[in-house]
Design a protein around this motif. Structure first.
Motif, PDB file in Angstrom:
ATOM      1  N   LEU A 155     -34.382  64.367  -1.274  1.00  0.00           N
ATOM      2  CA  LEU A 155     -35.115  63.173  -0.899  1.00  0.00           C
ATOM      3  C   LEU A 155     -36.585  63.337  -1.248  1.00  0.00           C
ATOM      4  N   MET A 156     -37.208  62.283  -1.745  1.00  0.00           N
ATOM      5  CA  MET A 156     -38.611  62.325  -2.152  1.00  0.00           C
ATOM      6  C   MET A 156     -39.475  61.798  -1.018  1.00  0.00           C
ATOM      7  N   GLY A 157     -40.085  62.705  -0.250  1.00  0.00           N
ATOM      8  CA  GLY A 157     -41.041  62.296   0.769  1.00  0.00           C
ATOM      9  C   GLY A 157     -42.447  62.439   0.219  1.00  0.00           C
ATOM     10  N   GLY A 158     -43.438  62.189   1.041  1.00  0.00           N
ATOM     11  CA  GLY A 158     -44.821  62.345   0.601  1.00  0.00           C
ATOM     12  C   GLY A 158     -45.141  61.445  -0.578  1.00  0.00           C
ATOM     13  N   HIS A 159     -45.813  62.011  -1.607  1.00  0.00           N
ATOM     14  CA  HIS A 159     -46.070  61.276  -2.837  1.00  0.00           C
ATOM     15  C   HIS A 159     -46.116  62.277  -3.979  1.00  0.00           C
ATOM     16  N   ILE A 160     -46.223  61.792  -5.213  1.00  0.00           N
ATOM     17  CA  ILE A 160     -46.236  62.690  -6.362  1.00  0.00           C
ATOM     18  C   ILE A 160     -47.531  63.492  -6.375  1.00  0.00           C
ATOM     19  N   VAL A 161     -47.395  64.808  -6.264  1.00  0.00           N
ATOM     20  CA  VAL A 161     -48.534  65.724  -6.285  1.00  0.00           C
ATOM     21  C   VAL A 161     -48.316  66.703  -7.439  1.00  0.00           C
ATOM     22  N   GLN A 162     -49.284  66.812  -8.328  1.00  0.00           N
ATOM     23  CA  GLN A 162     -49.125  67.649  -9.508  1.00  0.00           C
ATOM     24  C   GLN A 162     -49.542  69.097  -9.299  1.00  0.00           C
ATOM     25  N   GLY A 163     -50.349  69.333  -8.281  1.00  0.00           N
ATOM     26  CA  GLY A 163     -50.878  70.680  -8.114  1.00  0.00           C
ATOM     27  C   GLY A 163     -52.101  70.929  -8.973  1.00  0.00           C
ATOM     28  N   HIS A 164     -52.709  69.840  -9.472  1.00  0.00           N
ATOM     29  CA  HIS A 164     -53.918  69.923 -10.294  1.00  0.00           C
ATOM     30  C   HIS A 164     -55.079  69.375  -9.467  1.00  0.00           C
ATOM     31  N   VAL A 165     -55.905  70.250  -8.947  1.00  0.00           N
ATOM     32  CA  VAL A 165     -56.981  69.840  -8.043  1.00  0.00           C
ATOM     33  C   VAL A 165     -58.082  69.110  -8.806  1.00  0.00           C
ATOM     34  N   MET A 172     -43.986  69.750 -10.294  1.00  0.00           N
ATOM     35  CA  MET A 172     -44.334  68.620  -9.452  1.00  0.00           C
ATOM     36  C   MET A 172     -44.033  68.958  -7.994  1.00  0.00           C
ATOM     37  N   PHE A 173     -44.841  68.373  -7.090  1.00  0.00           N
ATOM     38  CA  PHE A 173     -44.690  68.623  -5.665  1.00  0.00           C
ATOM     39  C   PHE A 173     -44.729  67.283  -4.926  1.00  0.00           C
ATOM     40  N   THR A 174     -44.524  67.330  -3.614  1.00  0.00           N
ATOM     41  CA  THR A 174     -44.508  66.101  -2.824  1.00  0.00           C
ATOM     42  C   THR A 174     -45.619  66.056  -1.777  1.00  0.00           C
ATOM     43  N   GLY A 175     -46.297  67.180  -1.541  1.00  0.00           N
ATOM     44  CA  GLY A 175     -47.323  67.206  -0.508  1.00  0.00           C
ATOM     45  C   GLY A 175     -46.779  67.401   0.885  1.00  0.00           C
ATOM     46  N   LEU A 176     -45.489  67.742   0.992  1.00  0.00           N
ATOM     47  CA  LEU A 176     -44.884  68.052   2.288  1.00  0.00           C
ATOM     48  C   LEU A 176     -44.834  69.575   2.411  1.00  0.00           C
ATOM     49  N   ILE A 177     -45.702  70.126   3.223  1.00  0.00           N
ATOM     50  CA  ILE A 177     -45.847  71.578   3.321  1.00  0.00           C
ATOM     51  C   ILE A 177     -44.619  72.179   3.988  1.00  0.00           C
ATOM     52  N   GLN A 178     -44.098  73.244   3.376  1.00  0.00           N
ATOM     53  CA  GLN A 178     -42.871  73.858   3.871  1.00  0.00           C
ATOM     54  C   GLN A 178     -43.119  75.093   4.727  1.00  0.00           C
ATOM     55  N   GLU A 179     -44.310  75.683   4.559  1.00  0.00           N
ATOM     56  CA  GLU A 179     -44.587  76.888   5.333  1.00  0.00           C
ATOM     57  C   GLU A 179     -46.086  77.153   5.364  1.00  0.00           C
ATOM     58  N   LEU A 180     -46.532  77.696   6.477  1.00  0.00           N
ATOM     59  CA  LEU A 180     -47.909  78.156   6.592  1.00  0.00           C
ATOM     60  C   LEU A 180     -47.897  79.648   6.273  1.00  0.00           C
ATOM     61  N   CYS A 213     -51.175  74.519  -8.075  1.00  0.00           N
ATOM     62  CA  CYS A 213     -49.934  74.984  -8.689  1.00  0.00           C
ATOM     63  C   CYS A 213     -50.150  76.363  -9.305  1.00  0.00           C
ATOM     64  N   LEU A 214     -49.381  77.352  -8.829  1.00  0.00           N
ATOM     65  CA  LEU A 214     -49.433  78.711  -9.343  1.00  0.00           C
ATOM     66  C   LEU A 214     -48.028  79.147  -9.749  1.00  0.00           C
ATOM     67  N   THR A 215     -47.949  80.270 -10.438  1.00  0.00           N
ATOM     68  CA  THR A 215     -46.665  80.823 -10.852  1.00  0.00           C
ATOM     69  C   THR A 215     -46.430  82.150 -10.154  1.00  0.00           C
TER      70      THR A 215
END
Length: 202
Positions: A92-102, A1-9, A47-49
């Motif tokens: 802390l949970m910012g953004g919103h629930i992002v699954q990484g499933h386009v 699960m992700f939040t949609g808050l980008i940590q790095e370009l 979402c990748l591994t």
């Protein structure tokens, strides 16, 4: 699960393609310091591994279906990508629930800079329109955004980008006609499913 808050370009260092998959090598020195082999990581909202991790890069396999259904198939060596590590339950949970499933690919159709905000308009696939509402959440290339407007007649979704978003994500580099990965709010998908089934158990 992700939040949609980008940590790095990040930056694509290398792409190796074959008939059924591709291997991406991404330069993302700030992220790899917190990444281990086998961890999930989102690239442009996908979402990748991580299968290999070095001091400055990580390597991920991408299946042919993912290449076809997302804009990862359009990446070139040198392309910038939005990078987000998976969410931690003790943060802390910012953004919103992002699954990484386009859910689909959109097309940038308008950009209009303003004094504090930039208008950013994307044409979405028609089938995604029922899951998008004004003031609801949407992820574009993995970036958590709030829907400003939706035009059902043209399937155009407008969001407003703040300077911080433009500085820290690849949305600042998008040109008219470029693509973005779209993930609609997972809660909207569950609601739509319940409505379509009339609230009955299967």
């Amino acid at each position: 699960m992700f939040t949609g808050l980008i940590q790095e370009l990040g930056r694509v260092r290398m792409i190796s393609k074959n008939a059924s998959s591709a291997v991406l090598t991404i330069h993302a020195p700030n992220s790899v310091s917190k990444l281990s082999k086998g961890d999930s990581i989102a690239i442009n909202g996908v979402c990748l591994t991580a299968i290999e991790v070095t001091d400055n890069t990580f390597v991920a396999d991408v299946m042919v279906q993912t290449l076809r259904m997302t804009n990862l198939g359009k990446l070139d060596e040198g392309s910038s990508v939005n990078v987000e590590l998976s969410a931690r339950l003790d943060s802390l949970m910012g953004g919103h629930i992002v699954q990484g499933h386009v859910d689909g690919i959109g097309e940038v159709i308008e950009r209009a800079p303003g004094e504090k905000w930039e208008k950013f308009v994307v044409r979405i696939p028609e089938q995604l329109a029922p899951f998008i509402v004004n003031q609801g959440s949407i992820a574009l290339d993995g970036v958590s955004l709030t829907v400003g407007e939706i035009d059902d007649s043209t399937h155009a979704v407008t969001v407003w980008l703040i300077p911080e978003t433009l500085t820290k994500t690849n949305l600042s580099e998008k040109l008219i006609g470029d693509t973005v990965n779209i993930e609609v709010d997972v809660l909207a998908k569950y609601v739509q499913r319940l409505i379509s089934k009339g609230g009955k158990n299967e």
